[in-house]
Design a protein around this motif. Structure first.
Motif: not given
Ligand SMILES: [Zn+2]
Ligand SMILES: [Zn+2]
Length: 168
Positions: A17-18, A21, A24-25
């Motif tokens: 998940v990290t 993120c 995407l970030g």
């Protein structure tokens, strides 16, 4: 390929998940902040922007996954997984991760008698006491096959005194 899939399972879900993120970030920051407001980067040709925004976030994605792998792998090998995860994060240029792969313990074995997972460091099963490796008759520590004397206590290793090698 199935080996690879087995190893992927070691990476905890939080790391996936990290990593997602972070990926995407970074893509969003590059396209909506850096390329628009950073004069140097905004002047880049279109192909360079595309290559850069594909490559750099992907590298960070893999970096986070590797840190997750260190966490999960150190844990299943009976190592200090929190310490190794912190080292992987804090030592720059992925040196913490490389160091981990150099010093990590072998995978735990299954005890032939009770089936418990036993760290390869230990000569006896902690659940049932079965000997899993040759041990010194005097100090009961683990022996290397080539020794004629115990390196821990100096006892002479007559073959008659030795415990039989563990069945594999
Ligand atoms: Zn056992
Ligand atoms: Zn000994």
């Amino acid at each position: 390929m199935s080996r690879m899939r087995e190893e992927m399972k070691v990476v905890p879900r939080a790391a996936w998940v990290t990593a997602g993120c972070v990926y995407l970030g970074l893509v969003l920051i590059l396209w909506f902040v850096a390329y628009r407001h950073e004069p140097g980067m905004g002047a880049w040709p279109e192909w360079l922007k595309v290559v850069f925004s594909a490559g750099v976030p992907l590298m960070m994605f893999l970096y986070v996954l590797f840190i997750g792998y260190v966490y999960g792998d150190a844990r299943r090998r009976g190592m200090r997984h929190v310490m190794w995860t912190l080292l992987a994060i804090l030592i720059p240029n992925a040196i913490g991760i490389i160091l981990y792969f150099i010093v990590r313990y072998p995978l735990p074995r299954g005890c032939p008698k009770c089936g418990a997972a036993v760290s390869a460091r230990f000569p006896f099963c902690p659940s049932c006491g079965t000997a899993l490796a040759q041990t010194c008759p005097q100090c009961h520590r683990r022996l290397e096959p080539a020794w004629s004397h115990c390196a821990h206590c100096g006892a002479s290793l007559q073959t008659a005194n030795l415990r039989p090698p563990a069945p594999c």
